[in-house]
Design an enzyme around this catalytic site. Sequence first.
Site, PDB file in Angstrom:
ATOM      1  N   GLU A  69       0.838  -1.191   0.000  1.00 28.74           N
ATOM      2  CA  GLU A  69       0.000   0.000   0.000  1.00 28.74           C
ATOM      3  C   GLU A  69       0.871   1.238   0.000  1.00 28.74           C
ATOM      4  O   GLU A  69       1.943   1.223   0.594  1.00 28.74           O
ATOM      5  CB  GLU A  69      -0.942  -0.017   1.204  1.00 28.74           C
ATOM      6  N   HIS A  88      -8.281   0.739   3.411  1.00 26.46           N
ATOM      7  CA  HIS A  88      -8.303   0.220   4.789  1.00 26.46           C
ATOM      8  C   HIS A  88      -8.212   1.402   5.761  1.00 26.46           C
ATOM      9  O   HIS A  88      -7.197   1.617   6.400  1.00 26.46           O
ATOM     10  CB  HIS A  88      -7.115  -0.745   4.971  1.00 26.46           C
TER      11      HIS A  88
END
Length: 115
Positions: A69, A88
Amino acid sequence: MIKCDVISVSVPLTPDTENLISASELSLMKENGILINTSRGKVINEKDLYDALLLNKIFGAAVDAFAEEPVSKDHPLLKCKNFIGTPHNGANTKDALIRMGTEAVDEIIKLMNEE
């Protein structure tokens, strides 16, 4: 015999849970099964998930965390029509951030007061 239509994975990332779901586990799922991962990205083997989705071995998948990420816009999973990826960041609301800050201060005060 597997009877679940939806499998939701919510575990911490540890050496034991990394690649917890890979080709062997995906092969046990029903063809109309849906996999949801709200854990860390590395809990699901992304290449194996991509292959299962591409070959319609499972109906679909949704994740809110990726192994790397921020996720690249060219990530193969994002090209699958039967895949949903979300950021997230469920705790990034105003109320959640205020509660986290308040609870951190409360814990510091308890520690200072030796409670």
